[in-house]
Scaffold this motif. Structure first.
Motif, PDB file in Angstrom:
ATOM      1  N   LEU A  96       0.831  -1.211   0.000  1.00 39.56           N
ATOM      2  CA  LEU A  96       0.000   0.000   0.000  1.00 39.56           C
ATOM      3  C   LEU A  96       0.862   1.257   0.000  1.00 39.56           C
ATOM      4  O   LEU A  96       0.520   2.264  -0.630  1.00 39.56           O
ATOM      5  CB  LEU A  96      -0.920  -0.002   1.219  1.00 39.56           C
ATOM      6  CG  LEU A  96      -2.042  -1.054   1.215  1.00 39.56           C
ATOM      7  CD1 LEU A  96      -2.736  -1.096   2.559  1.00 39.56           C
ATOM      8  CD2 LEU A  96      -3.048  -0.765   0.105  1.00 39.56           C
ATOM      9  N   THR A  97       1.985   1.207   0.696  1.00 41.18           N
ATOM     10  CA  THR A  97       2.885   2.373   0.709  1.00 41.18           C
ATOM     11  C   THR A  97       3.462   2.629  -0.675  1.00 41.18           C
ATOM     12  O   THR A  97       3.560   3.777  -1.127  1.00 41.18           O
ATOM     13  CB  THR A  97       4.017   2.142   1.717  1.00 41.18           C
ATOM     14  OG1 THR A  97       3.461   1.916   3.020  1.00 41.18           O
ATOM     15  CG2 THR A  97       4.948   3.345   1.770  1.00 41.18           C
ATOM     16  N   LEU A  98       3.849   1.554  -1.371  1.00 41.40           N
ATOM     17  CA  LEU A  98       4.370   1.719  -2.732  1.00 41.40           C
ATOM     18  C   LEU A  98       3.316   2.330  -3.647  1.00 41.40           C
ATOM     19  O   LEU A  98       3.579   3.321  -4.358  1.00 41.40           O
ATOM     20  CB  LEU A  98       4.809   0.364  -3.283  1.00 41.40           C
ATOM     21  CG  LEU A  98       5.186   0.351  -4.779  1.00 41.40           C
ATOM     22  CD1 LEU A  98       6.558   0.972  -4.970  1.00 41.40           C
ATOM     23  CD2 LEU A  98       5.144  -1.046  -5.356  1.00 41.40           C
ATOM     24  N   VAL A  99       2.116   1.773  -3.643  1.00 40.63           N
ATOM     25  CA  VAL A  99       1.058   2.282  -4.521  1.00 40.63           C
ATOM     26  C   VAL A  99       0.674   3.702  -4.143  1.00 40.63           C
ATOM     27  O   VAL A  99       0.412   4.546  -5.013  1.00 40.63           O
ATOM     28  CB  VAL A  99      -0.169   1.347  -4.472  1.00 40.63           C
ATOM     29  CG1 VAL A  99      -1.283   1.883  -5.360  1.00 40.63           C
ATOM     30  CG2 VAL A  99       0.210  -0.056  -4.905  1.00 40.63           C
ATOM     31  N   GLY A 100       0.650   4.005  -2.864  1.00 44.54           N
ATOM     32  CA  GLY A 100       0.292   5.348  -2.424  1.00 44.54           C
ATOM     33  C   GLY A 100       1.302   6.400  -2.825  1.00 44.54           C
ATOM     34  O   GLY A 100       0.980   7.591  -2.853  1.00 44.54           O
ATOM     35  N   ASN A 101       2.532   5.977  -3.156  1.00 48.10           N
ATOM     36  CA  ASN A 101       3.566   6.942  -3.536  1.00 48.10           C
ATOM     37  C   ASN A 101       3.761   7.041  -5.044  1.00 48.10           C
ATOM     38  O   ASN A 101       3.953   8.152  -5.558  1.00 48.10           O
ATOM     39  CB  ASN A 101       4.896   6.560  -2.881  1.00 48.10           C
ATOM     40  CG  ASN A 101       4.985   7.001  -1.445  1.00 48.10           C
ATOM     41  OD1 ASN A 101       5.170   8.175  -1.147  1.00 48.10           O
ATOM     42  ND2 ASN A 101       4.834   6.062  -0.522  1.00 48.10           N
ATOM     43  N   ILE A 102       3.730   5.905  -5.760  1.00 52.56           N
ATOM     44  CA  ILE A 102       4.040   5.972  -7.191  1.00 52.56           C
ATOM     45  C   ILE A 102       2.997   5.274  -8.045  1.00 52.56           C
ATOM     46  O   ILE A 102       3.235   5.023  -9.229  1.00 52.56           O
ATOM     47  CB  ILE A 102       5.440   5.377  -7.493  1.00 52.56           C
ATOM     48  CG1 ILE A 102       5.494   3.899  -7.078  1.00 52.56           C
ATOM     49  CG2 ILE A 102       6.527   6.173  -6.809  1.00 52.56           C
ATOM     50  CD1 ILE A 102       6.796   3.209  -7.483  1.00 52.56           C
ATOM     51  N   GLY A 103       1.831   4.954  -7.498  1.00 53.89           N
ATOM     52  CA  GLY A 103       0.799   4.301  -8.286  1.00 53.89           C
ATOM     53  C   GLY A 103       0.233   5.209  -9.358  1.00 53.89           C
ATOM     54  O   GLY A 103      -0.050   6.383  -9.094  1.00 53.89           O
ATOM     55  N   GLY A 104       0.052   4.670 -10.573  1.00 59.79           N
ATOM     56  CA  GLY A 104      -0.513   5.438 -11.681  1.00 59.79           C
ATOM     57  C   GLY A 104      -1.855   4.883 -12.113  1.00 59.79           C
ATOM     58  O   GLY A 104      -2.528   4.162 -11.372  1.00 59.79           O
TER      59      GLY A 104
END
Length: 853
Positions: free
Chosen positions: A128-136
C-alpha cells in the motif's frame, strides 16, 4: 531499517564520507557502480543477501545525487521475494528510483496485488505504501477494488486501513472513475464514524478529494463532519498521541473544515447551529502564546475556521468577531502571525458588510507598510488597495505616496499602478486627481507607465474647467531643476495645449514657457523630442501678437531636426516648418485637441487583466464565481467589413498633437512598424484575469467575475497579420449563440496570438485554452493547453482540427476527461505547404455536468 551485518555497504558509506573533495567522491562512486554492474551481469551467482546489499548501494548512490540507470529490474524482482528483508528493500528502492510511468512497474502489479490481498499485514503495508507513492492509472484500474475492500474491512487492523485510505486517495487522483459514487457515499459516511483517529484522519483526506470532485453525492457526510468537529472541540475520547500541544488533532480539524467548504450551504438548522457553536469556540479559544509549535497548530485551525465562516455567510456579529481577532493578530510582534492576519483580512474583503469593520484597523495596516519584512509590506499594500473607497481614499493615497519614497524598487511599479487606479476611481474632484498623478510621476517616474499619463491627458482634455489648473501645476513642476522624462512629456503636452490660458499670469508668457520646456530638450530621449516639437508648434500658433524673436528660435529648432536620422522627428520638423509658412492655415491644423470619447480606463482594464488573488482561493469564492457563459467556435468566417474589431477600452494614444494624427488614433491601432490599420469600434467588454499565467506553469484556479462575460466578436482572417503570419496557423473565434459565454475580448486574444508565440486563445467559466507555438521554416509545433478551472471534471472532451488545403496538420489524442483543477497538453504538428490566408477550423466541445458546451 537495520543495515547491520552488511559490511560492504558500511565500508562504502565510510569511504564516501572520508573523501576530501567532490572529485574523489565521484571516482569512488564510479568504481562502485562498475562493480555493481559487473555483479548484476552474473545475476545467477548472486545470493539474496548480495542482491539486497547491492540494491542498497544503488539507493545510497541515488540519494547522493548521481544517476542510476541500471539495476531497476533487480530492485523490482526483490518485491516478489518471500522473506521480509528482501521484500522491504525491493519496495523501498523501487519507490525511490522509479516513477509511475516506468515500464518496469507493470511487471510488479501482480506481485503487489498478491501482497495486498494476502493475509500478511506487514506485506500489505509495504504494498500500500508503494502504490500510495508511485501508483498510476494502471495501478488504479487493477488494484482499486482490492484497496477499497481493505479500507472497509472490519477484520483489518487500523494501521492497514489507514494506509488503504491514503492509497485509495492516490488512485482516485490518478483515475476518478475507480470510485463508484453511488456505492461510496454511504461507505464514506460510515468511515466518518470510525473511532480510530488514524483511520479517521486518512478517510477525511479522501473525503476532501471526493467532495471537491462531486459534493452532491456526499450530502450524508456533512452532519458526520460536524459531529467530528464537535468531538474534537469538546476533546472527547482524544488519544494522547493525537493531541498536539494541547490541541486535539489539529490536522483532522483543518481537513474537516476544508471538506465542509465544498458544500454550498447547510440547510438543517440544528446542524448549522452546532457548527457555529464549534466555530465560535475556536474563535474565542485561540490566542498568541510563546510556544511556536502551538501557535502554528492553533492558527492553522483558526484560519481554516475563518475561511469556513466566510463560506457560510455567517451573521454580522461573528464576522465582526473575526475581523477583531485578525486586527489583534496584525499588531503582534511575531511576523508570521502578522502576515497571516493581513492575508486573511484581505480575504474577508470579499464578504459583504465587513469593509467598514476592517476600516477601524486602517492605522495599524498603514503601519505594516513600514515593516522590515517585504512580504508583510506586500500584504498590507494589497489590503489597503482592496479596502479603499470614497470615504478613505485621500488618506490611503497620501500614505501610499509617502511610502513610495522608501518602497523597494521591486514594489514601485505595482505601487504606482495601484495609486493611479485608486486616484481615478475615488477622486473627490479632478484637481485632486491631477495633483496625485503629477506627484506620482515626480516621485516614481521610472515606474509610471505611459497608460497613466495618457489617462491624465484625457481627463484634462475632456474637462475645460480643469485645463488652467493642470497647466499651472505643469508649469510649477517645470521650475524644478531636475524632473523625470515622463514629467517632461506630460507637462509639455499640457502646456502646448493650454499654456495660452495662463498668458496673463506672471512668468507664463509664451516666451517664458518655451524657455522652460526648451531647457529640458538636451536631457530627453528621442522618443520625447517629437512631443516637444509639437509643443513648440502649438506655442508658436498661440502666440498673439506674433513674437518674431520666439518665432525665429522655434523655426531654427525645426531646421536643426530637418536632417535628423530618426524618421518621426525628421517628419515632424519638416511638416511643422512647412506649416509655419501657411499663415492662417496653421491655426486650423494645430487647433486645440477635441475631447476624447468616453471609454473605460485602460488602467483599470490593465489591473483587472493582471490581478491575482494573494490568498489561496476558498471554495466560497470558487462557488460564487461559477456562472453560465457563451461558447466559442473557431472558424475561418471573415467579419462583415473584413477587419478585426478592437475594443474601445484600449489605452489613450497620444503619439502627436495634430488633428490628423488624433483622427487616425481614434480609428485604428498602431502596428509594430508604426502603421495604422483602420478598425470599427465595438462595445466595451470587461476583461478577465489571466488564470493560466505561464503556459508551462501550474494552473491557478480562478473563476470569472460575475460581470466578466461578454459576447464574442467576429474576427477577420487577413487584417493585422505580421509579415510572416502567412506561415502561421490561424484560429479565429466567431460569435455563436449558446449558454456559455467566453470571458474577455476574444478578438484581442486572437490578434495577440497572431503576433506572438504563446498566449490564451479562449476562456470561459469552466475551461481555459492556451497556445504555445514553435516554428522552424514551414514546420510548426503547437501545444494546446487545456485547463479545467473547476472542482468537477470536464467530460466528453472533443477537439477536431479541419485544416485548409495549404496546411497539413496532425493533432494528438485529446483526453476525454480533464480532471478537476488540472491542465493537459495536446501537441499539434503543422506543415505549411504554401502561402495562404485561409484559416483552420477548431471544433471544440465538452460536457460540464449535464451541460454540453
Amino acid at each position: 531499517m537495520a543495515l547491520s551485518g552488511m559490511r560492504g555497504l558500511s565500508v562504502f558509506i565510510s569511504d564516501i564520507r572520508n573523501c576530501q573533495n567532490k572529485e574523489q567522491e565521484r571516482l569512488r562512486v564510479d568504481k562502485e557502480l562498475g562493480n555493481v554492474r559487473t555483479r548484476f551481469k552474473n545475476e545467477k551467482g548472486l545470493t539474496p543477501y548480495e542482491k539486497k546489499k547491492y540494491v542498497w548501494k544503488m539507493l545510497y548512490i541515488y540519494m547522493l545525487g548521481y544517476d542510476v540507470d541500471f539495476g531497476h529490474m533487480e530492485a523490482v524482482s526483490l518485491i516478489s521475494a518471500p522473506k521480509y528483508p528482501e521484500k522491504q528493500v525491493g519496495y523501498i528502492v523501487t519507490s525511490c528510483l522509479l516513477n509511475e510511468n516506468h515500464d518496469f512497474l507493470r511487471l510488479a502489479i501482480n506481485t503487489v496485488r498478491n501482497d495486498i490481498i494476502g493475509r500478511n499485514e506487514t506485506f500489505q503495508c509495504l504494498a500500500l505504501t508503494l502504490v500510495g507513492n508511485i501508483g498510476g492509472r494502471e495501478f488504479a484500474e487493477s488494484l482499486a477494488p482490492d484497496v477499497q475492500k481493505l479500507l472497509i474491512s472490519s477484520s483489518c487492523r487500523p494501521l492497514v486501513r489507514k494506509k488503504a485510505a491514503l492509497c485509495l486517495l492516490r488512485l482516485f487522483r490518478k483515475n476518478p472513475d475507480v470510485v463508484n459514487v453511488d456505492g461510496w457515499s454511504d461507505r464514506m459516511a460510515q468511515l466518518l464514524d470510525e473511532r480510530d483517529f488514524g483511520v479517521l484522519t486518512s478517510s477525511m483526506s479522501l473525503l476532501v478529494a471526493l467532495v471537491a470532485s462531486n459534493h452532491e453525492a456526499y450530502w450524508s457526510c456533512l452532519p458526520k463532519c460536524v459531529k467530528v468537529l464537535e468531538r474534537l472541540a469538546r476533546s472527547q475520547d482524544i488519544p494522547q498521541e493525537y493531541t498536539y500541544y494541547g490541541i486535539p488533532s489539529p490536522w483532522l480539524q483543518v481537513k474537516t473544515m476544508r471538506a465542509l467548504q465544498y458544500f454550498p450551504t447547510i440547510e438543517d438548522p440544528s446542524t448549522r447551529r452546532s457548527l457555529f457553536e464549534v466555530l465560535q469556540r475556536i474563535l474565542m479559544g485561540t490566542d498568541v502564546v510563546k510556544n511556536v509549535n502551538k501557535n502554528n497548530a492553533s492558527h492553522s485551525v483558526l484560519f481554516e475556521a475563518l475561511a469556513l465562516v466566510m463560506h457560510l455567510d455567517a451573521e454580522k456579529e461573528m464576522m465582526s468577531q473575526c475581523v477583531a481577532l485578525l486586527g489583534k493578530f496584525i499588531a503582534v510582534r511575531e511576523p508570521n502571525i502578522r502576515y497571516l492576519g493581513l492575508e486573511n483580512m484581505t480575504r474577508m474583503l470579499m464578504v459583504t458588510d465587513v469593509q467598514d469593520i476592517i476600516k477601524r484597523h486602517q492605522a495599524q495596516i498603514i503601519t505594516s507598510l513600514k515593516d522590515p519584512d517585504i512580504s508583510i509590506r506586500r500584504r498590507a499594500l494589497d489590503l489597503l488597495y482592496g479596502m479603499c473607497d470614497v470615504s478613505n481614499a485621500k488618506d490611503i493615497v497620501e500614505e501610499l505616496l509617502q511610502y513610495l519614497n522608501t518602497a523597494e524598487f521591486v514594489m514601485r511599479e505595482e505601487l504606482s499602478l495601484k495609486i493611479a487606479i485608486l486616484a481615478e476611481k475615488f477622486a473627490p474632484d479632478l484637481s485632486w486627481y491631477v495633483d496625485v498623478i503629477l506627484q506620482l510621476i515626480d516621485k516614481a517616474g521610472d515606474f509610471v507607465s505611459d497608460d497613466i499619463w495618457f489617462r491624465v491627458v484625457q481627463f484634462v482634455t475632456n474637462n475645460e474647467d480643469l485645463q488652467p489648473y493642470a497647466a499651472l501645476k505643469a508649469r510649477e513642476y517645470l521650475d524644478k531643476p531636475a524632473i523625470h522624462e515622463t514629467m517632461v512629456k506630460v507637462s509639455a503636452y499640457i502646456l502646448g495645449e493650454y499654456s495660452h490660458l495662463l498668458a496673463r499670469r506672471p512668468g507664463c508668457s509664451p516666451k517664458e514657457i518655451f524657455s522652460l520646456i526648451h531647457e529640458k530638450l538636451p536631457t530627453v530621449s528621442t522618443s520625447t523630442i517629437p512631443i516637444l516639437l509639437s509643443t513648440y508648434a502649438k506655442i508658436l500658433m498661440h502666440t498673439q501678437p506674433p513674437d518674431s524673436e520666439l518665432q525665429n528660435q522655434i523655426l531654427a529648432i525645426f531646421r536643426k531636426y530637418e536632417s535628423c536620422i530618426d524618421a518621426e522627428i525628421q517628419q515632424r520638423a519638416v511638416e511643422y516648418l512647412e506649416l509655419s509658412k501657411k499663415g492662417a492655415a496653421l491655426m486650423d491644423v494645430l487647433a486645440e485637441m477635441p475631447k476624447f470619447p468616453e471609454r473605460q480606463s485602460s488602467l483599470i482594464k490593465k489591473a483587472e487583466d493582471t490581478e491575482a488573488d494573494t490568498a489561496e482561493q476558498s471554495a466560497h469564492k470558487l462557488r460564487t464565481q461559477q456562472q453560465t457563459s457563451n461558447a466559442l467556435a473557431v472558424t475561418d468566417q471573415p467579419s462583415a467589413n473584413g477587419t478585426p474589431p478592437v475594443s474601445h477600452l484600449g489605452l489613450v494614444k497620444v503619439p502627436s498633437m495634430t488633428n490628423t494624427d488624433r483622427n487616425l488614433a481614434d480609428q485604428g491601432e498602431t502596428e509594430p512598424n508604426g502603421t495604422l490599420s483602420v478598425v470599427d469600434p465595438q462595445p466595451p467588454s470587461a476583461p478577465s484575469p489571466d488564470v493560466l499565467g505561464d503556459l508551462l506553469g501550474p494552473l491557478a484556479i480562478e473563476g470569472p467575475q460575475p460581470d466578466a462575460a461578454q459576447p464574442a466578436h467576429n474576427l477577420g482572417s487577413g487584417v493585422g497579420v505580421a509579415p510572416n503570419a502567412e506561415d502561421a496557423l490561424a484560429l479565429a473565434p466567431v460569435e455563436e449563440t449558446a449558454t456559455v459565454q467566453p470571458i474577455g475580448n476574444i478578438a484581442e486574444r486572437f490578434h495577440a496570438l497572431v503576433l506572438k508565440d504563446s498566449g490564451i486563445l479562449y476562456e470561459d467559466p469552466y475551461i481555459q485554452i492556451g497556445i504555445k507555438a514553435e516554428w522552424r521554416a514551414h514546420h510548426g509545433r503547437l501545444v494546446l493547453f487545456l485547463g479545467n478551472k473547476n472542482t468537477a471534471p470536464l467530460i466528453s472532451v472533443q477537439a477536431l482540427i479541419l485544416p485548409p488545403s495549404h496546411l497539413r496538420m496532425e493533432l494528438s489524442l485529446v483526453p476525454e476527461t480533464i480532471p478537476p483543477r488540472a491542465q493537459v497538453q495536446c501537441p499539434l504538428e503543422v506543415v505549411n505547404l504554401r502561402p495562404s490566408r485561409d484559416l483552420a477550423v477548431l471544433d471544440f466541445s465538452y460536457n460540464f455536468g449535464a451541460q454540453l458546451v
